[in-house]
Design a protein around this motif. Structure first.
Motif, PDB file in Angstrom:
ATOM      1  N   ALA A 166      27.814  12.138  -7.164  1.00 52.34           N
ATOM      2  CA  ALA A 166      27.371  10.750  -7.100  1.00 52.34           C
ATOM      3  C   ALA A 166      27.996  10.020  -5.910  1.00 52.34           C
ATOM      4  O   ALA A 166      27.757   8.829  -5.726  1.00 52.34           O
ATOM      5  N   ALA A 168      30.250   5.697  -6.297  1.00 51.15           N
ATOM      6  CA  ALA A 168      29.122   4.854  -6.716  1.00 51.15           C
ATOM      7  C   ALA A 168      28.070   4.916  -5.605  1.00 51.15           C
ATOM      8  O   ALA A 168      27.667   3.897  -5.047  1.00 51.15           O
ATOM      9  N   ILE A 169      27.636   6.116  -5.271  1.00 44.07           N
ATOM     10  CA  ILE A 169      26.616   6.364  -4.234  1.00 44.07           C
ATOM     11  C   ILE A 169      27.073   5.759  -2.894  1.00 44.07           C
ATOM     12  O   ILE A 169      26.310   5.052  -2.202  1.00 44.07           O
ATOM     13  N   ALA A 209      20.585   2.214  -8.947  1.00 43.83           N
ATOM     14  CA  ALA A 209      21.079   2.745 -10.212  1.00 43.83           C
ATOM     15  C   ALA A 209      20.487   2.023 -11.427  1.00 43.83           C
ATOM     16  O   ALA A 209      20.356   2.615 -12.497  1.00 43.83           O
ATOM     17  N   SER A 210      20.094   0.755 -11.281  1.00 44.85           N
ATOM     18  CA  SER A 210      19.602   0.021 -12.454  1.00 44.85           C
ATOM     19  C   SER A 210      18.328   0.638 -13.020  1.00 44.85           C
ATOM     20  O   SER A 210      18.132   0.659 -14.231  1.00 44.85           O
ATOM     21  N   GLY A 256      17.139   3.751 -11.613  1.00 39.61           N
ATOM     22  CA  GLY A 256      17.221   5.190 -11.376  1.00 39.61           C
ATOM     23  C   GLY A 256      16.237   5.639 -10.306  1.00 39.61           C
ATOM     24  O   GLY A 256      15.247   6.303 -10.590  1.00 39.61           O
ATOM     25  N   ALA A 286      17.122  10.621  -9.190  1.00 43.31           N
ATOM     26  CA  ALA A 286      17.479  10.360 -10.588  1.00 43.31           C
ATOM     27  C   ALA A 286      16.545  11.098 -11.526  1.00 43.31           C
ATOM     28  O   ALA A 286      15.429  11.470 -11.153  1.00 43.31           O
ATOM     29  N   THR A 344      23.079   8.495 -21.812  1.00 47.40           N
ATOM     30  CA  THR A 344      23.505   8.616 -20.408  1.00 47.40           C
ATOM     31  C   THR A 344      24.989   8.923 -20.315  1.00 47.40           C
ATOM     32  O   THR A 344      25.402   9.805 -19.556  1.00 47.40           O
ATOM     33  N   TYR A 366      26.217   9.762 -11.780  1.00 48.35           N
ATOM     34  CA  TYR A 366      26.349   8.313 -11.964  1.00 48.35           C
ATOM     35  C   TYR A 366      25.416   7.861 -13.083  1.00 48.35           C
ATOM     36  O   TYR A 366      24.204   8.031 -12.979  1.00 48.35           O
ATOM     37  N   GLY A 376      23.085   5.565 -14.833  1.00 42.94           N
ATOM     38  CA  GLY A 376      22.349   4.361 -14.429  1.00 42.94           C
ATOM     39  C   GLY A 376      21.732   3.658 -15.618  1.00 42.94           C
ATOM     40  O   GLY A 376      22.036   3.952 -16.769  1.00 42.94           O
ATOM     41  N   VAL A 390      21.841   9.292 -12.241  1.00 40.87           N
ATOM     42  CA  VAL A 390      21.626   9.122 -10.807  1.00 40.87           C
ATOM     43  C   VAL A 390      22.462  10.156 -10.035  1.00 40.87           C
ATOM     44  O   VAL A 390      23.614  10.430 -10.381  1.00 40.87           O
TER      45      VAL A 390
END
Ligand SMILES: Cc1ncc(COP(=O)(O)O)c(C=O)c1O
Length: 439
Positions: free
Chosen positions: A37, A40-41, A207-208, A210, A362, A382, A397, A399, A409
């Motif tokens: 990930a 956080a990306i 991420a919200s 994906g 994702a 998740t 991650y 999401g 994610v």
């Protein structure tokens, strides 16, 4: 003394990481974790690059701090590199912040100032989308379409209009773009175009949602609505910017963007310094910057914005991305990884979709693939998938927004190798089975 970290317990278990190299993290108890990930990306050139650390040291030794509007060698090098090699054409007015949230909020303020400067002070509303995430300040939390992150705050947040982001998997309408654009137009007309300053959106929902990719005609449609109603288009490329999706930026009137659409303001952070330093850019067109300047207004800085060591880190990361042709690599590794994931999960009863572009990918996990029914929120699928994967040495991650849920994610460093791609796919398959078998 008991130290409480994080501030309040969250679903994400804190790990003690003592070293990081390439795509791997090493824990205090001797475990090796594949960072699928990028934190956080954010991590794009991989961990532990001495050249970045050296550049930060040199900047700190040369000019440790001066106020952001002044120039330092590191700051000047970064600004020149951004305009010369990276930014879509037309973005000439640059501002730097520490975090993505500060950057997005600055873009919102710029939109309001721009209209005020042109004698249209009533144009103050910013329209956002659901799902979305723009940061943790009050305004960015409020404008965002992320329900879980409003917990305990919702009653006190200022109100913003939001319209649906294109979500092809779950959109009931046959024409996803037409339905989303008509929702946007309706929102503008409900508020009154004379009251709307800007439309704020992530080109690919991060991420919200994906890694939700819109249909190709969505962004040109948004742009023409914005022009028709004299509304600025604010592109939140905090996650998608600087090569993450296999293009330098997702939006831009240039050949190396996914959609040839020119935003008025672009915000991009995360990958700008590849995780080595906190820095985000707010990039606006000359038209927007000049109007604000001509009216005698300014865009105030944060004390530590454009910090010389952070600028040096970003400048070196961008240089490495170019020299090692890592944006092209993100496109290729991302396409490979997506194809492998699609093949592996093609018939999987719990996987509704594999999606995304480049190395922002994702999976959406469902209770029933046939009707896209979700697991109940209480099942915390998740988090369970992430925990199962972590136990097997791979960090993903988690999401979603609470409403949108069970999206995993994937956003590894662009330098990721073939062996690691295989490990990501295999671990995810085992983790999904383990997490969903008893749910
Ligand atoms: C699309 C998007 N915008 C804004 C932010 C906020 O950035 P930051 O956490 O640096 O404030 C994020 C963070 O995840 C993001 O993904």
């Amino acid at each position: 003394m008991t130290v409480r970290w994080p501030f309040a317990f969250s679903a994400m278990q804190p790990f003690r990481v003592v070293r990081a190299q390439g795509a791997y993290l090493y824990t205090g108890d001797g475990r090796e974790i594949l960072d699928a990930a990028g934190g956080a990306i954010a991590v794009n050139i991989g961990h532990g690059r001495a050249a970045v650390a050296d550049a930060m040291r040199d900047a700190a030794m040369s000019t440790s701090y001066v106020v952001p509007p002044w120039l330092t060698p590191a700051r000047e090098r970064l600004l020149e590199r951004l305009v010369r090699d990276w930014l879509p054409p037309g973005l000439t007015r640059l501002h730097l912040t520490c975090s993505g949230a500060e950057g997005v909020e600055t873009a919102m303020k710029i939109a309001i100032q721009y209209h005020a400067a042109r004698g249209k002070p009533a144009k103050t509303a910013i329209i956002g989308r659901t799902p979305s995430y723009h940061g943790t300040t009050l305004a960015t939390t409020a404008v965002g379409g992320h329900e879980a992150r409003k917990h305990g705050l919702a009653h006190a947040l200022p109100s913003y209009m939001r319209v649906p982001a294109p979500y092809p998997l779950r959109c009931a309408a046959e024409d996803v773009t037409a339905s989303c654009l008509s929702a946007l137009e309706e929102a503008i007309e409900t508020a009154g175009a004379d009251n709307v300053a800007a439309f704020l959106a992530e080109p690919i929902v991060g991420a919200s949602g994906g890694a939700i990719v819109p249909p190709d005609d969505y962004w040109p449609g948004v742009k023409s609505l914005c022009e028709r109603y004299d509304i600025l288009l604010l592109a939140d490329e905090v996650m998608t910017g600087f090569g993450r999706t296999g293009a330098k930026f997702a939006l831009g009137e240039c050949t190396d963007a996914h959609w040839p659409v020119a935003p008025d303001v672009v915000v991009a952070g995360k990958g700008l310094a590849g995780g080595y330093a906190p820095i985000t850019g707010v990039f606006a067109t000359e038209r927007v910057g000049a109007a604000i300047e001509a009216a005698g207004m300014n865009v105030m800085f944060h004390t530590f914005a454009a910090h010389p060591a952070a600028c040096a880190a970003a400048d070196k990361v961008l240089q490495i991305l170019t020299e090692e042709e890592l944006v092209a690599r993100a496109a290729k590794a991302g396409a490979d990884l997506k194809a492998r994931l699609q093949e592996t999960f093609a018939q999987h009863p719990r996987v509704a979709q594999v999606r995304g572009k480049g190395l922002l990918l994702a999976l959406e996990v469902v209770a029933d693939r046939a009707d896209l029914g979700r697991f109940p929120a209480a099942a915390q699928i998740t988090s369970r998938i992430a925990a199962e994967a972590l136990q097997r040495g791979v960090a993903f991650y988690p999401g979603g927004t609470g409403v949108v849920r069970d999206v995993v994610v994937i956003g590894p460093p662009f330098t990721i190798g073939d062996t690691e791609l295989t490990r990501i796919v295999e671990t995810l398959a085992v983790a999904i089975d383990a997490a969903t078998s008893e749910a």
